[in-house]
Enzyme design. Structure first.
Site, mmCIF file in Angstrom:
data_model
loop_
_atom_site.group_PDB
_atom_site.id
_atom_site.type_symbol
_atom_site.label_atom_id
_atom_site.label_comp_id
_atom_site.label_asym_id
_atom_site.label_seq_id
_atom_site.Cartn_x
_atom_site.Cartn_y
_atom_site.Cartn_z
ATOM 1 C CB CYS A 101 -0.931 0.017 1.207
ATOM 2 S SG CYS A 101 -2.135 -1.318 1.195
ATOM 3 C CG HIS A 111 -6.657 1.289 -0.707
ATOM 4 N ND1 HIS A 111 -5.511 1.978 -1.036
ATOM 5 C CD2 HIS A 111 -6.240 0.246 0.065
ATOM 6 C CE1 HIS A 111 -4.460 1.384 -0.484
ATOM 7 N NE2 HIS A 111 -4.872 0.333 0.173
#
Lengths: 383, 383
Positions: free
Chosen positions: A85, A327
């Site tokens: 991430c 995301h």
């Protein structure tokens, strides 16, 4: 070490872009950033691209080259960076290091992702097949964290739900946000239970999208029309296997925060606007504590008091955060910086935080196999 | 910009390591490099890892963190870099930039790969499914290059075969080499035809393996017992879509070479030992020309005259190169630098190049979709 400035930012809307390729998404973000900076592709001396899942999901490597070629950036050094991430924010940090160390004057950073999981396949970063089958995937891991935080500090499901309510509300003010509908606390609490206490609306979605920023040296920044934003700190840490015994906090984040504040000669009280990695509602609460916005265990109180709402003392995730904005893994870290820059430039429209001059972006990646693989924190300042 | 030195190198044998994981291979290489440098894991301030295929083939992301944790390097910034065949060398360049720019004193770089292709699947980097099915995979692409070079410059199949003979001979002198058997020119010419004029023994193998180097600043290098080797140049270029119209040379390589020689204030005549990206025999011939070891079109003559043999004026691929030593994609660029360091330290055993004080390593990646995605050149000097 030289100062480094952000002089241009751009992004695509986050959401489902099944009809667009990685390079097409990246193209739009980069073009927007170039336009925003008012520079031509030929002025870019190097490119960094954050992407986490392209090789595994799209069979695409060299994503950065593909993206930058599309926008007319050719011949220059291009580096593809993967840090789960934190891929996009790590790419940004590499660009920052290169400019601050004197290697380049002007660099583009892109984060791109299409998080299209094969049907029935849970998103899993670096976990073995066995662990994944046993349910040791992200919602399961964060459910354990949430339970521990509830047990240790008395954090409630209602406090966690308020994070989602706040971020989904902020998302309605952000045209780039995947979700555009406000949620009530009841809707969050009563949505599908994924892994107790994490419900569907306590989770961020899988998203497609891209974001880009253009960094340059101070000398070059002075010749740019736009208000340039200084990167006052860039920190990257990894876990230590021992740093998460406690399970209700991330030592790796606390360490990155200490480094970032020291580098910027600023403290949590000096920050006006924050974007954090709210992959799950509990994450944002723990990030409040990890970043020193409140003492350990008081993250729940902070959201109760409204401190982190848009109108509060220290707004967190004005963009809608991962929960509402979405995301796209490798893009999220760059998009956070895009939002902070818009905020510091007073260009954030309906979600503008008043008088924001110092912003902070935090993201972490690879919370598996013992500990976090990467946590980055960037502090940006409008001088 | 500060000088940067290599103070430790290590690698695994290259070959088939079906019983070992990426992290286990990386562990061995890193441990060897740490031992070689005589330093402890705690002295390392950051880690860079080159890996091209882990996410796609092993479902593994965050490879660098996994590798460095195994060897006891924890908490520090770790960055995973992907640039096709130039992944490892790009990781090395990022580390070089970070130290030369003053961000760190001591950094580890690893390159790791297991090139285990699913049965019947050709290795393809970033190519679309259609192109792959049509045969636009590496041997096909390099066959076109070879045919063009033959047509334009009169290069012969025999000259190409001599590259393989030379490198396989060198491989027999390198205990880390995947292949340990000399080949005759007839064996190369008569081996299975893959894509005219490229035969089986004109191709490098798919390999598993890892390599690691430890870089540090000049100040820190002075306190190390080992002879330290200075990185005199580090260049990274990408293609321009227009830079390969000619098809019998790589403009992207010529450009990287110019940059590297200028950075090192050295020319091709000053170089004593070279490692190049001989993925196919024709590649090495074109690299002779691209690096200025001979004029354009005279690469065939250079191998005919024995100039690049171990005993020649400018030995190329003393390690055996990709053809014999093997090609674990993300590891190859780091392994080239390991070999150059051994050569410059006079530690290359039976394949030692006499009086080598200046070495050059060249690798490129992603020769698909119009042009090369990355070409790196490093020049190393024993002062």
């Amino acid at each position: 070490m030289r100062d480094v400035f952000v002089i241009g930012v751009g992004m695509t809307t986050f959401g489902k872009h099944s009809d667009r390729s990685l390079r097409n998404l990246g193209f739009e973000a980069c073009l927007n950033a170039l336009k925003d900076a008012g520079i031509t592709p030929g002025e870019i001396e190097a490119g960094y691209c954050g992407n986490a899942l392209g090789p595994a999901l799209q069979g695409e490597t060299g994503v950065g080259q593909n993206v930058f070629w599309e926008v007319g950036i050719k011949g220059v050094p291009v580096v593809n960076v993967e840090n789960a991430c934190a891929s996009g924010s790590t790419a940004l940090r590499e660009a920052w290091m290169a400019i601050s160390g004197g290697h380049y004057e002007m660099v583009i950073v892109a984060g791109v992702e299409k998080t299209v999981m094969p049907k029935g396949t849970p998103l899993s970063v670096g976990a073995g097949e066995l662990e994944t089958k046993l349910g040791d995937i992200f919602p399961g891991y964060f459910a354990l964290i949430a339970q521990k935080h509830m047990e240790k500090y008395g954090t409630t499901k209602e406090q966690m739900a308020k994070i989602s309510v706040k971020n989904h509300f902020n998302g309605t003010l952000n045209p780039y946000s995947q979700f555009q509908k406000p949620l009530t606390m009841e809707e969050v609490l009563n949505s599908l239970m994924i892994a107790y206490p994490i419900t569907l609306y306590s989770c961020c979605p899988n998203s497609d999208g891209a974001a880009a920023v253009i960094l340059c040296s101070g000398e070059r920044a002075r010749r740019v029309k736009k208000q340039s934003i200084r990167i006052a700190a860039s920190a990257l840490t990894s876990g230590t296997y021992d740093s998460q015994r406690e399970f209700a906090s991330w030592e790796v984040e606390q360490r990155a925060a200490r480094q970032a504040y020291e580098m910027a000669s600023l403290g949590p009280k000096d920050v006006h606007v924050v974007e954090v990695h709210d992959a799950f509602t509990i994450s944002e609460i723990i990030h409040y504590e990890g970043l020193g916005l409140c003492p350990p265990g008081e993250g729940g109180r902070l959201i109760d008091e409204g401190t982190t709402e848009l109108t509060g003392r220290i707004p967190v995730n004005p963009s809608g955060g991962l929960l509402a904005k979405g995301h796209p893994v490798g893009a999220s870290g760059v998009a956070q910086v895009v939002e902070i820059v818009w905020q510091l430039r007073d260009e954030a429209g309906k979600r503008q935080v008043k008088n924001a001059r110092v912003g902070l972006a935090q993201i972490m990646g690879g919370n598996k196999e013992g500990d976090t693989k990467a946590c980055t924190i960037h502090i940006l300042v409008r001088d």
